[in-house]
Design an enzyme around this catalytic site. Structure first.
Site, PDB file in Angstrom:
ATOM      1  N   HIS A  20      38.813  58.611  40.203  1.00 14.01           N
ATOM      2  CA  HIS A  20      40.054  56.802  40.215  1.00 14.01           C
ATOM      3  C   HIS A  20      41.018  57.790  39.171  1.00 14.01           C
ATOM      4  CE1 HIS A  20      41.294  53.568  40.794  1.00 14.01           C
ATOM      5  NE2 HIS A  20      41.824  52.922  39.998  1.00 14.01           N
ATOM      6  N   LYS A  44      55.121  50.424  42.909  1.00 11.50           N
ATOM      7  CA  LYS A  44      53.669  51.497  43.291  1.00 11.50           C
ATOM      8  C   LYS A  44      52.772  50.086  44.078  1.00 11.50           C
ATOM      9  CE  LYS A  44      50.618  54.139  40.724  1.00 11.50           C
ATOM     10  NZ  LYS A  44      49.319  53.290  40.184  1.00 11.50           N
ATOM     11  N   HIS A  89      41.890  47.771  46.163  1.00 12.70           N
ATOM     12  CA  HIS A  89      41.163  47.211  44.721  1.00 12.70           C
ATOM     13  C   HIS A  89      40.150  46.498  46.217  1.00 12.70           C
ATOM     14  CE1 HIS A  89      40.764  44.815  41.024  1.00 12.70           C
ATOM     15  NE2 HIS A  89      41.019  46.364  40.913  1.00 12.70           N
ATOM     16  N   HIS A 139      37.235  47.929  46.366  1.00 12.10           N
ATOM     17  CA  HIS A 139      35.727  47.958  46.477  1.00 12.10           C
ATOM     18  C   HIS A 139      35.339  46.497  45.953  1.00 12.10           C
ATOM     19  CE1 HIS A 139      35.015  52.357  46.700  1.00 12.10           C
ATOM     20  NE2 HIS A 139      34.104  52.091  48.044  1.00 12.10           N
ATOM     21  N   ARG A 191      51.356  44.462  35.822  1.00  9.68           N
ATOM     22  CA  ARG A 191      51.115  45.514  34.774  1.00  9.68           C
ATOM     23  C   ARG A 191      51.570  46.953  34.899  1.00  9.68           C
ATOM     24  NH1 ARG A 191      46.264  42.203  34.708  1.00  9.68           N
ATOM     25  NH2 ARG A 191      45.403  44.206  34.522  1.00  9.68           N
ATOM     26  N   GLN A 200      35.671  41.064  37.741  1.00  5.06           N
ATOM     27  CA  GLN A 200      36.864  40.738  36.823  1.00  5.06           C
ATOM     28  C   GLN A 200      36.973  39.322  37.486  1.00  5.06           C
ATOM     29  OE1 GLN A 200      38.715  44.221  36.336  1.00  5.06           O
ATOM     30  NE2 GLN A 200      37.073  45.138  37.746  1.00  5.06           N
ATOM     31  N   GLU A 226      36.766  46.392  31.502  1.00  9.15           N
ATOM     32  CA  GLU A 226      38.532  46.192  32.087  1.00  9.15           C
ATOM     33  C   GLU A 226      38.787  44.573  32.426  1.00  9.15           C
ATOM     34  OE1 GLU A 226      38.027  48.404  35.941  1.00  9.15           O
ATOM     35  OE2 GLU A 226      37.618  49.716  35.374  1.00  9.15           O
TER      36      GLU A 226
END
Ligand SMILES: Nc1ncnc2c1ncn2[C@@H]1O[C@H](COP(=O)(O)OP(=O)(O)O)[C@@H](O)[C@H]1O
Ligand SMILES: [Mg+2]
Lengths: 81, 255, 736, 81
Positions: free
Chosen positions: C43, C85, C89, C91, C110, C234, C306
């Site tokens: 990653h 860009k 996401h 998984h 971000r 998260q 994270e």
């Protein structure tokens, strides 16, 4: 039968809602408030269920539908038999 | 006229509203910071849409405690014009400046789409530029726009003509399908008893330019301008945008 | 101390470990191993893809910043730059759909504002298993509300995207989110920790034990042990992110920042080492100063957490106070946690002890790059053979079925949940080929689209890659926009399998070729490997995000018919092609054949012709022909007109009727023009050597298509519309 | 001290969230479920508060901040003294 299920975030999981409420309470001068965690409560009316049946299906329902076991935990109790 | 757009943490239609008032309607417009106590002598306060404080507790529930809201309350008590759009409406409800409460949309989903609303009362500071029965096409974007009030209160709102907008179809009929969020009596916007505080769920600032698909929202802003001009007995300078319009918002909160 | 099991837990091989020992000159401690493990994960380290990503063209007249920064940057004139860009996401969204998707949005936002740009649009590309399975519905419901929950609250409009269903995504949904930002050209910021002695500042949310090893999770295949990977998810806080945006942009405008980087995958580890490595400096930080949400966190946990909504900022010491003031004004933490050094090392202190001491270059730049073996899978030749399907007896019925196929049906159920209008710039709302954003005060405008067709790529990865680029550009052309820059998200299976590597290499080469042909640079992107569960890979799924520039926003045509009595023109030509079509898949359950042929040169001409006609102000409606073929494209023009205007079309091509209606031949665009302008458009096409003909007329309440004198489609618009409109919502209706 | 506050919609207010949960449970075959009401739970940590103080401020906080009295009602209890 009436049962109550409480679903809250696991301890280590961030709770932005609880934090925001805590901050708001501080702003209002409630400085005694050290921490707030926010969760969900479900009050469920079960038709003609026995205590044994409730003990079987309530945790099942909570785990499958009401809570996401990855980030949440739950507790439950019988309110009225 | 001078408009003040309040910036709460989490407001996100603050600049949109500013843009509509200043660059489209040509009015002097300032931002009002939530931590301040100064309303900067504005003629009308606008509470914009967004997610003040994340809307984490209930939509609009925390913003009402901010310092600026104490001033907005006084301003409203003294007869000043206050317009709440979307989250702004929710804040007005939570702070008791308008009656009732918002529930989650009936389909339990966020809804962003154009809706039709019918002007129910054109004799207010907020609707004077339209006419009764006129249908406006204005977008909504909210999770909690399902207006609720207990029966007595609803009756009172009806009796006093406090309901300014109702969700309807394009012809003005109050069909069930048109009432997308499930509001009681199809309520999309109400005014207080005194007529100086108004809240609406649709976003007039999103319907103020042809390039965006509708200009119907301008009727609301124009009504306010007309009302204030009449009251103050002077004309607004009109389209006086001197600065070029910037594609990017100014720094919000640096005042 | 570091045994095989520890290495396996960190997804590192023995060889990689030996390399680490050589690079740092000793055995790493466990925390250092953790750092290498995330930074050298697929990653973050791109170890299997690097050698192939080099094949993309990255230069062009608009490019300010190509690959290598948080996002690509294009110069669009008037002192403005577009920053954009895409990020996957996948998984996390399978494990916890709502939070996985939400934090995916948070992360890409971000990436954009860390460069000094204000996010002005989000697009999302979603792929799920079929909707008749309640599990897939639950994932989709969670993902869509997660994207909506985060983006809406933050205040960025989600203006476009795609949704596609196929069984290969049942255990491995794809969630790719693309963000577009706008910045002043002369006020861009890079992730550089320049200037020894400068302060290192931590800003934003507190650090908790969130998502430790998220990056390595995204770099491994899911097996039966998925349960124990769960705590990695998260929770996002869009409200905090919005404050962080405003605070960062304010600090940037006041020139208080030297370098800045968001803490995304691999958190503090990634931001500290990358910022130092890029500037050729080092960094010293003290973990005791890092704001922490939980008690008793170890250096390992703090470095690898994270937690979302955090930034790392480098600033001159004398500006720190003012910087802090700004963050405090926005109710955010900003604390100095260390300083920039000039020794090229990352030194981390914890409780007074030096717990990490490694050269940043080793971590960031010396991750091994693998040229993994590639082999053409045996199945490719087999599936590319196709017997022509039997001609269905009732084409109207087939047409209705196609319109109701979730892959073709209306996606409003999805985008109605997204605030697609906030910021009052969205001039073309979701529902058209590309979204169009006006730039306040300017005549020029931006168009944007996301596209990919995994079935084509599965059948022929090279051509699938080319078609993805061609189709995205075609979508832009339908808005009158010229493509200026590309970002891409490459979703593939396990790269350690030669068959997957072959698909990857072929697809990249296809994309690169097409980009070169269209003269558009790739300025960034994302690779997501290991999209397999239980050994079953997804179809190779490249998703292309392309930005286009429009000269005059007032000339943008609409996606639906505007009035009755207008001429319908087809640019391009109809051929008899069945392979890879939704028609074959849906009606005959065959995912087979060769995807439609593509001549990049012809494609480019068709698009140029469409653009010129639009610029000349001749076009009222434009829509490209893609999934479902010509009949579906015409129907969409009818459905997207506010009054649902029908059409009558007459065709004489000497090909099979079903191929004519539903085949997915490339390089075709439908235009509707005023009758008096039809000739002008045809002349323009002739001059440009683009096949074009008037095929019919708008009007009426029916959709009628004639083939060589025979009426083959005859359907009320309303009937087709209901099938198209209600298909997806019907799956989600709650049964009372 | 730790207190728990439950905030639920008043009986007279329709609870679409609860209904949706009930329907979902029926779809999964839990036909014993007759009714579901959904609400919020707040777990608040109070610093050095006495029982008397809690009895004063908790209802105040609930009424002013946590619940909207037009649509919601609340109950509370002390979890840990
Ligand atoms: N996930 C999504 N989010 C937002 N908009 C979407 C999404 N999926 C589809 N749309 C919108 O629906 C429309 C149709 O999508 P699609 O059929 O994929 O278009 P096309 O084939 O022209 O690329 C487009 O405007 C697209 O932006
Ligand atoms: Mg298209």
């Amino acid at each position: 039968m009436k049962v109550r299920i409480l679903v809250t975030l696991k301890e280590s999981v961030l709770d932005p809602q609880g934090q925001t409420v805590r901050n708001a309470l501080h702003t209002l001068g409630y400085h005694q408030v050290r921490d707030v965690r926010q969760g969900k409560v479900f009050e469920i009316e079960l038709e003609g269920s026995s205590r044994e049946e409730a003990e079987k299906i309530v945790p099942e329902i909570a785990d499958r539908v009401l809570a996401n076991p990855i980030i949440e935990k739950f507790t439950w109790e019988i309110l009225e038999a | 006229m001078k408009f003040g757009v309040v910036v709460f943490p989490g407001s996100n239609c603050d600049y949109d509203t500013f843009h509509a008032l200043q660059n489209v309607m040509g009015q002097e417009t300032v931002f009002l910071w939530h931590k301040d106590h100064d309303l900067q002598q504005v003629d009308c306060v606008v509470l914009p849409g967004g997610f003040s404080y994340g809307d984490y507790l209930r939509s609009g529930a925390i913003a009402r405690f901010s310092p600026i809201m104490q001033e907005v309350k006084k301003f409203a008590e003294d007869g000043g014009l206050v317009l709440g759009i979307c989250n702004g409406f929710q804040i007005l409800l939570e702070s008791g400046l308008l009656p009732g409460a918002m529930l989650r949309n009936k389909n339990l989903k966020f809804l962003c789409q154009y809706v039709n609303i019918r002007i129910e009362n054109d004799r207010t500071a907020f609707t004077g530029a339209g006419r009764k029965g006129q249908v406006l096409r204005i977008p909504i974007a909210h999770f909690d726009g399902n207006y609720y009030a207990p029966p007595e209160l609803l009756e009172e709102l009806e009796r006093n003509n406090q309901i300014l907008f109702r969700y309807c179809d394009e012809k003005g009929n109050l069909t069930g399908e048109a009432n997308v969020n499930g509001s009681l009596h199809h309520i999309a916007g109400i005014v207080n008893r005194k007529g100086n505080v108004m809240g609406m769920m649709p976003h007039p600032e999103r319907a103020s330019e042809k390039i965006l698909g509708s200009e119907d929202g301008k009727i609301i802003f124009q009504s306010i301008i007309n009302y204030l001009e009449k009251k103050k007995g002077k004309k607004s300078p009109g389209r006086t945008v001197s600065r070029p319009i910037s594609p990017l918002p100014p720094l919000i909160g640096t005042f | 101390m570091i045994d095989e099991k520890t290495l396996a837990d960190h997804n590192l091989t023995r060889e990689e470990y030996d390399l680490i020992v050589r690079l740092i000159g000793r055995e790493p401690n466990l925390t250092e191993l953790g750092i290498f493990s995330v930074m050298w994960s697929e990653h973050c380290g791109y170890k299997s893809s690097k050698v192939h990503l080099k094949k993309f063209p990255t230069k062009g007249k608009y490019v300010i910043q190509g690959p290598g920064e948080n996002a690509g940057v294009m110069d669009i004139g008037d002192g403005l730059a577009v920053v954009f860009k895409i990020e996957s996401h996948n998984h996390p969204s399978y494990i916890e759909p709502y939070q996985g998707a939400a934090t995916g949005v948070g992360g890409i936002l971000r990436d954009i504002f860390t460069m000094g740009a204000r996010p002005i649009a989000v697009l999302d590309s979603l792929r799920f298993g079929p909707l008749d399975n309640p599990k897939n519905r639950a994932i989709m419901e969670g993902v869509v509300s997660g994207i909506s929950g985060y983006g809406n609250s933050f205040g960025v409009p989600t203006v476009g995207g795609e949704v596609y269903f196929n069984d290969c995504y049942s255990q491995n949904p794809l969630v790719n989110v693309c963000c577009v930002g706008l910045a002043y050209r002369d006020r861009l910021f890079l992730a550089r920790a320049s200037g020894a002695g400068n302060a290192v500042i931590y800003a934003g949310a507190k650090t908790g034990r969130d998502g430790i090893h998220g990056a390595t999770m995204a770099s491994a295949e899911f097996g039966e042990d998925i349960e124990h990977k769960r705590p990695n998810v998260q929770v996002g806080d869009p409200f905090k992110e919005k404050l962080l945006l405003e605070a960062c942009l304010e600090a940037m405008a006041k020139n208080l920042i030297v370098g800045i980087q968001d803490m995304g995958a691999a958190g503090l580890t990634c931001s500290t080492t990358e910022m130092a490595a890029k500037a050729g400096t080092g960094m010293e930080i003290n973990l005791d100063l890092v704001p922490q949400r939980e008690e008793g966190m170890t250096p390992y946990e703090i470095m690898l957490s994270e937690s979302q909504e955090r930034m790392l900022i480098v600033a001159e010491p004398e500006k720190v106070e003012e910087l802090k003031k700004i963050f405090n004004k926005w109710d955010l933490d900003a604390v100095v946690i260390g300083r920039v050094t000039d020794d090229g090392r990352l030194k981390v202190y914890f409780h007074g002890e030096l717990v990490i001491d490694i050269p940043v270059k080793a971590v960031v730049d010396l991750c091994p790059a693998y040229r993994r073996p590639a082999r053409k899978p045996a199945f490719v030749n087999k599936i590319s053979r196709l017997r022509k399907p039997e001609m269905p007896s009732d084409l109207n019925q087939v047409f209705l079925q196609l319109l109701a196929s979730p892959n073709i049906a209306d996606k409003e159920w999805v985008f109605r949940q997204y605030d697609h209008m906030v910021q009052v710039n969205t001039a073309v709302l979701p529902g058209a080929d590309s979204a169009v954003l006006r730039l306040k005060g300017l005549k020029k405008a931006l168009a944007m689209t996301l596209d990919g067709n995994a079935l084509y790529t599965f059948l022929n990865p090279r051509r699938g890659g080319q078609i993805a680029v061609a189709e995205a550009c075609r979508n832009l052309a339908c808005a009158g926009a010229a493509p200026i820059g590309v970002t891409n998200c490459l979703n593939f299976g396990n790269p350690e399998k030669p068959e997957i590597m072959w698909q990857f290499r072929e697809a990249i080469e296809g994309i690169a070729e097409a980009c070169r042909q269209f003269e558009i640079p790739v300025t960034g992107g994302n690779v997501s490997f290991y999209n397999e569960t239980g050994g079953r890979p997804i179809y190779p799924t490249p998703v292309l995000g392309i930005i286009g520039l429009i000269d005059d926003i007032n000339k943008v045509p609409s996606a639906g018919f505007k009035a009755a009595g207008e001429s319908i023109i087809l640019l391009g030509e109809n051929r008899e092609e069945f392979g890879g079509s939704e028609y074959l898949r849906l009606i005959f359950s065959e995912e087979k054949g060769q995807p439609p042929a593509l001549s990049l040169a012809k494609e480019k001409k068709v698009q140029e012709c469409c653009r010129q006609a639009i610029r000349a102000g001749l076009v009222r409606t434009a829509h490209d022909v893609s999934e479902g073929g010509l009949a579906v494209a015409l129907a969409e023009c009818a459905f997207r007109s506010s009054r649902r205007i029908g059409f009558r079309v007459k065709l004489n091509d000497v090909i099979r009727t079903d191929a004519l209606l539903f085949g997915e031949t490339q390089s075709r665009i439908i235009l509707a023009v005023r009758k008096k302008d039809a000739r002008k458009v045809l002349n323009l096409a002739r001059k440009m050597k683009v096949p074009a003909k008037v095929i019919g007329e708008t009007g009426g309440k029916k959709m009628e298509i004639w083939h060589r004198g025979k009426k083959i489609i005859d359907l009320k618009v309303e009937l087709g519309y209901q099938a198209w409109k209600n298909s997806i919502p019907n799956y989600f209706k709650i049964k009372k």
